[in-house]
Structure formats: C-alpha cells, structure tokens
Design a protein around this motif. Sequence first.
Motif, PDB file in Angstrom:
ATOM      1  N   PHE A   1     204.274  78.907  78.892  1.00  0.00           N
ATOM      2  CA  PHE A   1     203.295  77.855  78.609  1.00  0.00           C
ATOM      3  C   PHE A   1     203.750  76.978  77.452  1.00  0.00           C
ATOM      4  CE2 PHE A   1     200.757  81.190  80.626  1.00  0.00           C
ATOM      5  CZ  PHE A   1     199.942  80.473  81.490  1.00  0.00           C
ATOM      6  N   VAL A   2     203.260  75.740  77.431  1.00  0.00           N
ATOM      7  CA  VAL A   2     203.474  74.864  76.283  1.00  0.00           C
ATOM      8  C   VAL A   2     202.112  74.554  75.661  1.00  0.00           C
ATOM      9  CG1 VAL A   2     205.568  73.843  77.233  1.00  0.00           C
ATOM     10  CG2 VAL A   2     203.370  72.709  77.626  1.00  0.00           C
ATOM     11  N   ASN A   3     202.124  74.369  74.361  1.00  0.00           N
ATOM     12  CA  ASN A   3     200.900  74.047  73.622  1.00  0.00           C
ATOM     13  C   ASN A   3     200.747  72.535  73.469  1.00  0.00           C
ATOM     14  OD1 ASN A   3     200.048  73.563  70.353  1.00  0.00           O
ATOM     15  ND2 ASN A   3     198.610  74.661  71.658  1.00  0.00           N
ATOM     16  N   TYR A   4     199.498  72.079  73.531  1.00  0.00           N
ATOM     17  CA  TYR A   4     199.214  70.691  73.157  1.00  0.00           C
ATOM     18  C   TYR A   4     198.957  70.720  71.657  1.00  0.00           C
ATOM     19  CZ  TYR A   4     197.377  65.950  73.424  1.00  0.00           C
ATOM     20  OH  TYR A   4     197.186  64.600  73.266  1.00  0.00           O
ATOM     21  N   PRO A   5     199.853  70.161  70.842  1.00  0.00           N
ATOM     22  CA  PRO A   5     199.875  70.458  69.408  1.00  0.00           C
ATOM     23  C   PRO A   5     198.654  70.058  68.603  1.00  0.00           C
ATOM     24  CG  PRO A   5     201.430  68.704  69.951  1.00  0.00           C
ATOM     25  CD  PRO A   5     200.977  69.285  71.242  1.00  0.00           C
ATOM     26  N   THR A   6     197.794  69.206  69.138  1.00  0.00           N
ATOM     27  CA  THR A   6     196.569  68.880  68.398  1.00  0.00           C
ATOM     28  C   THR A   6     195.463  69.905  68.631  1.00  0.00           C
ATOM     29  OG1 THR A   6     195.603  67.500  70.150  1.00  0.00           O
ATOM     30  CG2 THR A   6     197.093  66.409  68.570  1.00  0.00           C
ATOM     31  N   GLU A   7     195.696  70.852  69.560  1.00  0.00           N
ATOM     32  CA  GLU A   7     194.678  71.850  69.905  1.00  0.00           C
ATOM     33  C   GLU A   7     195.332  73.229  69.988  1.00  0.00           C
ATOM     34  OE1 GLU A   7     192.027  68.826  72.734  1.00  0.00           O
ATOM     35  OE2 GLU A   7     193.102  70.502  73.652  1.00  0.00           O
ATOM     36  N   TRP A   8     195.108  74.077  69.016  1.00  0.00           N
ATOM     37  CA  TRP A   8     195.759  75.389  69.008  1.00  0.00           C
ATOM     38  C   TRP A   8     195.381  76.221  70.229  1.00  0.00           C
ATOM     39  CZ3 TRP A   8     192.607  79.534  69.312  1.00  0.00           C
ATOM     40  CH2 TRP A   8     191.294  79.419  68.823  1.00  0.00           C
TER      41      TRP A   8
ATOM     42  N   TRP B   1     196.811  75.500  76.240  1.00  0.00           N
ATOM     43  CA  TRP B   1     198.141  75.850  76.733  1.00  0.00           C
ATOM     44  C   TRP B   1     198.221  75.505  78.210  1.00  0.00           C
ATOM     45  CZ3 TRP B   1     201.813  77.830  73.371  1.00  0.00           C
ATOM     46  CH2 TRP B   1     201.323  78.139  72.089  1.00  0.00           C
ATOM     47  N   SER B   2     199.375  75.030  78.649  1.00  0.00           N
ATOM     48  CA  SER B   2     199.486  74.646  80.064  1.00  0.00           C
ATOM     49  C   SER B   2     200.862  74.980  80.618  1.00  0.00           C
ATOM     50  CB  SER B   2     199.200  73.151  80.243  1.00  0.00           C
ATOM     51  OG  SER B   2     200.234  72.350  79.685  1.00  0.00           O
ATOM     52  N   TYR B   3     200.902  75.026  81.939  1.00  0.00           N
ATOM     53  CA  TYR B   3     202.152  75.274  82.664  1.00  0.00           C
ATOM     54  C   TYR B   3     202.122  74.486  83.971  1.00  0.00           C
ATOM     55  CZ  TYR B   3     205.798  77.385  85.451  1.00  0.00           C
ATOM     56  OH  TYR B   3     206.902  77.551  86.234  1.00  0.00           O
ATOM     57  N   GLY B   4     203.184  73.747  84.255  1.00  0.00           N
ATOM     58  CA  GLY B   4     203.333  73.092  85.546  1.00  0.00           C
ATOM     59  C   GLY B   4     202.816  71.678  85.643  1.00  0.00           C
ATOM     60  N   ASP B   5     202.120  71.188  84.630  1.00  0.00           N
ATOM     61  CA  ASP B   5     201.575  69.839  84.651  1.00  0.00           C
ATOM     62  C   ASP B   5     202.580  68.835  84.082  1.00  0.00           C
ATOM     63  OD1 ASP B   5     200.901  71.395  82.188  1.00  0.00           O
ATOM     64  OD2 ASP B   5     200.445  69.381  81.472  1.00  0.00           O
ATOM     65  N   ARG B   6     202.205  67.575  84.035  1.00  0.00           N
ATOM     66  CA  ARG B   6     203.106  66.534  83.533  1.00  0.00           C
ATOM     67  C   ARG B   6     203.506  66.768  82.080  1.00  0.00           C
ATOM     68  NH1 ARG B   6     200.194  61.676  86.738  1.00  0.00           N
ATOM     69  NH2 ARG B   6     201.994  60.882  87.888  1.00  0.00           N
ATOM     70  N   TYR B   7     202.560  67.139  81.245  1.00  0.00           N
ATOM     71  CA  TYR B   7     202.877  67.343  79.830  1.00  0.00           C
ATOM     72  C   TYR B   7     203.868  68.504  79.681  1.00  0.00           C
ATOM     73  CZ  TYR B   7     202.238  67.402  74.790  1.00  0.00           C
ATOM     74  OH  TYR B   7     202.458  67.329  73.430  1.00  0.00           O
ATOM     75  N   TRP B   8     203.619  69.570  80.404  1.00  0.00           N
ATOM     76  CA  TRP B   8     204.538  70.712  80.389  1.00  0.00           C
ATOM     77  C   TRP B   8     205.932  70.272  80.817  1.00  0.00           C
ATOM     78  CZ3 TRP B   8     207.014  72.201  84.890  1.00  0.00           C
ATOM     79  CH2 TRP B   8     207.807  73.355  84.799  1.00  0.00           C
ATOM     80  N   ALA B   9     206.003  69.464  81.871  1.00  0.00           N
ATOM     81  CA  ALA B   9     207.304  69.021  82.383  1.00  0.00           C
ATOM     82  C   ALA B   9     208.052  68.215  81.335  1.00  0.00           C
ATOM     83  CB  ALA B   9     207.113  68.192  83.655  1.00  0.00           C
ATOM     84  N   LEU B  10     207.349  67.329  80.628  1.00  0.00           N
ATOM     85  CA  LEU B  10     208.005  66.514  79.602  1.00  0.00           C
ATOM     86  C   LEU B  10     208.527  67.385  78.464  1.00  0.00           C
ATOM     87  CD1 LEU B  10     208.689  63.695  78.465  1.00  0.00           C
ATOM     88  CD2 LEU B  10     206.436  63.716  77.361  1.00  0.00           C
TER      89      LEU B  10
END
Length: 210
Positions: A179-186, A189-198
């Motif tokens: 998973f990757v974290n969206y850094p403004t929100e502890w 966490w996401s996996y497989g979406d556009r933000y994760w891909a970037l």
Amino acid sequence: MILLSDPKVINIPVQDCREPLAEIASVPVIVLDPRERDEAGTYGRVRIGVLERLRSASETLPDGVRLLVIEGHRSSTEQARRFALHEDRLRHSGITDPVDLRRRASAFVSPVEMAPHCAGAALDLTLIDAEGVELDMGGAVNGHRTGDEKYCPLDASGLSDQARHNRHLLAQAMGGAGFVNYPTEWWHWSYGDRYWALISKADSAIYGPA
C-alpha cells in the motif's frame, strides 16, 4: 508533496482488472468500525486484491494489535458530496480563489475522478489493542473535519513518542503489503488506484471506479 488534484495523477491510465468488491468483515482478524457505514454497506467492501493485501498487513502486526477499518469503498455520489462540503468549509474560512480552493480541498478529499475510495482501492484505518481500544495515533481519523489538520499528515510534527511509534507500526504493516499512504492523511492507504500507480511508478492503475 503530490496531491490527488495534481495533473500527474489524472494522466495515469487505468486498465481495470475487473476484480469484484469483497466484504472486509469476511476476514475475522480485521475489525470493521460502523462510524462511516452507509445504507448499502459499501463502506465495508474493497477489491479482492486489496483485501488480501490487508490480510497480509494484519499478519505482520505485534500480538495484541489489530487493524480497525473505518471505511473502504465509497460511491461517486458520496465522494462528490464530501468534496463539495469540504470546499464549503474552506470557502467560509476565507479562501475564495477557485484554483486555490480546489488544491486545498484536494489535500484531504479527493476529486471524484481520482478518488481511490471510489475504485475500491483505498482504506481509512487505524490500530486497536486486544480490547478494541484505539491506539494513540496523535490525532483522529478524519481529523480535518474537526480542525485538527496539523496532526493529519503521516509525518506531522509535535507528536508524542508513542503516537509516532504507532504510526510507524501502521506504516510498516501497510507499506510492507504494497500500500501507499496519502501523506496528508496518516490513516489513508491505497493499492491499485491512480495515486498508487504514480507513487509506485507502475505503468497504469489496475482499479478504476467500481
């Protein structure tokens, strides 16, 4: 810091693998919290691949510590409502420039077209002890709703040693499962979406709106 409103995110192609959504509650070791429950119960679902990675993350936690999921999938309608609501909060605080308003709103609520939750790819979650009590994370899940923005970033300053340790524990478990974290929100966490891909330098997202 890359926000979800960044053009680099929307430019990531999506090749949806068509995995169905699965019930988070089907994994007994993971606890599902009802505070964000919607009428259809979609908040308690994520893509099968996301759920499997969540199970793997839970297995790396110390004895007596478990994952508490606050929210998984979210409908596009609900996402749009939340984005508009947060824009209104910011507008009432004196921010009127449309570009700045969208950028600031996107720090905590994703625009619908990029929303990881709408893809069934994201989880808002925290840690609990064996008795179900939430661990000290230095700030509440969705703290931006209560004016606690300064403690929302994963690496926020001013945290106690215990809160920082607990955030590190969560980050180790989730990051280790892909998973990757969206850094403004502890908590996000996401996996497989556009933000994760970037962030992970994948060629494309594997999950689009579900």
